[in-house]
Design an enzyme around this catalytic site. Structure first.
Site, mmCIF file in Angstrom:
data_model
loop_
_atom_site.group_PDB
_atom_site.id
_atom_site.type_symbol
_atom_site.label_atom_id
_atom_site.label_comp_id
_atom_site.label_asym_id
_atom_site.label_seq_id
_atom_site.Cartn_x
_atom_site.Cartn_y
_atom_site.Cartn_z
ATOM 1 N N ASP A 1 40.336 49.052 37.244
ATOM 2 C CA ASP A 1 39.186 48.458 37.928
ATOM 3 C C ASP A 1 38.184 47.876 36.942
ATOM 4 O O ASP A 1 37.658 46.772 37.138
ATOM 5 C CB ASP A 1 38.489 49.518 38.788
ATOM 6 C CG ASP A 1 39.316 49.937 39.985
ATOM 7 O OD1 ASP A 1 39.943 49.057 40.605
ATOM 8 O OD2 ASP A 1 39.323 51.132 40.310
ATOM 9 N N HIS A 2 37.885 48.597 35.884
ATOM 10 C CA HIS A 2 36.914 48.095 34.917
ATOM 11 C C HIS A 2 37.470 46.908 34.140
ATOM 12 O O HIS A 2 36.734 45.962 33.817
ATOM 13 C CB HIS A 2 36.474 49.201 33.974
ATOM 14 C CG HIS A 2 35.506 50.151 34.603
ATOM 15 N ND1 HIS A 2 35.487 51.493 34.320
ATOM 16 C CD2 HIS A 2 34.513 49.951 35.514
ATOM 17 C CE1 HIS A 2 34.526 52.074 35.033
ATOM 18 N NE2 HIS A 2 33.928 51.154 35.762
#
Length: 395
Positions: A174-175
């Protein structure tokens, strides 16, 4: 104020990927308005899910704080026409829209790219999906453990032969994909400065995962050959391997270039005779005798503590290595702080909350974190009043 000062961003994001992209833009100076449902972004419950004891009623979910600092929260029920109309009012003159809601759901509430491009032709529309915008799985739900970690091959490539796959740490994919979208949004803003028109910018967890292991995938695409999954005890290049010191602390040797790094390693461990030893004198010989060489290095490294090896290695600039740090080690590492790894977000009570920094700095337009993550709906009245005023001026 940051390079994106004056930029207006509306975020409709849940969990991590979309909010991470919005959080990066907020760190870089943009005014990010986060639209949340009446029950809030479910990521507000991360602290409870992870068993983290709350610091106080404001700081009870550190992962949510990380991705949502510096934003303003507006509660809108997009299941109602009034909520959808309020959202459109926020977007009519916004610069950027960021979302990781599935495209099918966005179409149902009239917040798909085509609808918003008609409303605001200058809007840069940033979309994160699980698997892309086309194909049979385009609207399939996904978290990063599925699309990034498992389906894109990372879990397989990090599994030792005979072992079960390792677990991903929270938010890794996600990051990464959030940073990709933030960069792509900025590129689209540059294009808009030339054309005057916005556009759809999209990326996916699946693509991000594939790019992360693109050494392997591209090698297979071009040659049809897979890069072997290494085992520590038989690594073909023993100078690119991890070892344990006498106190149990582990470290990684990073001797990628044999001709450069091998002599330094031999000197550091007191085995200069290995330079002429036919078993180890060349990279090919070291690969053929890897198990034997690794066993010898294991015995040597087990004779000193990591602190002692640190002192030894410091005398050899051509010996590249790194300790394998725990979280406590990272946070006590002087270099981590010197390179800007921690930022302090101002809290409402005048205190500050330490968090990991966004990994980019700007020399001419430095930025600071302006606030902690907002309370649910904290800025609804203010933001909607601003929107009404802008609409009045446009009229």
């Amino acid at each position: 104020a940051g390079p994106l000062a004056g930029l207006r961003v509306v975020e409709l994001g849940v969990w991590v990927a979309g909010p991470a992209a919005g959080g990066i833009l907020a760190d870089w100076g943009a005014d990010v308005v986060k639209i949340e449902p009446p029950g809030g972004d479910p990521a507000r419950g991360f602290g409870r899910m992870l068993g983290v004891a709350p610091v106080d009623r404001h700081h009870h979910s550190p992962p949510f704080e990380m991705d949502n600092r510096g934003k303003r929260s507006v509660v809108l029920d997009l299941g109602t026409e009034d909520g959808r109309e309020r959202a459109r009012e926020l977007l009519v003159d916004a610069d950027v829209f960021v979302t990781n809601i599935r495209p099918g759901a966005l179409r149902r509430i009239g917040m798909d790219f085509e609808s918003l491009a008609t409303l605001n032709p200058r809007l840069v529309y940033g979309l994160i999906t699980g698997y892309g915008t086309d194909g049979p799985d385009a609207d399939r739900p996904a978290y990063d453990v599925a699309a990034f970690w498992a389906r894109a091959g990372l879990a397989h490539l990090l599994t030792r032969p005979g072992d079960t796959p390792p677990f991903q740490r929270g938010g890794m994919g996600d990051h990464s994909v959030g940073m990709t979208l933030a960069g792509a949004v900025c590129a689209a803003l540059v294009a808009r400065s030339r054309s005057g028109a916005g556009q759809l910018v999209s990326t996916s967890l699946y693509r991000q995962g594939a790019y992360t292991v693109s050494f392997d995938l591209t090698t297979f695409l071009i040659t049809g050959q897979a890069i072997a999954i290494g085992q520590r005890e038989t690594m073909g290049n023993p100078c690119m391997n991890n070892y344990a010191a006498a106190d149990g602390a582990r470290f990684w040797l990073v001797g990628l270039q044999g001709d450069r790094h091998w002599p330094a390693l031999c000197s550091a461990v007191g085995r200069q005779e290995w330079l002429a030893d036919e078993r180890y004198a060349t990279a090919r010989a070291r690969a053929a005798n890897a198990a034997e060489l690794i066993a010898e290095l294991d015995e040597i490294f087990a004779a000193k503590t990591l602190a002692e090896w640190n002192d030894v290695f410091a005398g050899y600039p051509d010996l590249f290595w790194s300790p394998i740090n725990t979280m406590e080690d990272v946070l006590s590492d002087e270099q981590f702080h010197a390179c800007g790894g921690v930022v302090y977000a101002p809290a409402a009570d005048g205190a500050s909350v330490p968090m990991v920094a966004t990994p980019a700095d700007f020399s001419a337009t430095p930025c600071e974190v302006r606030s902690c993550a907002p309370e649910l709906g904290e800025h609804t009245a203010d933001v909607l009043a601003e929107s009404a005023q802008r609409a009045h001026r446009l009229a």
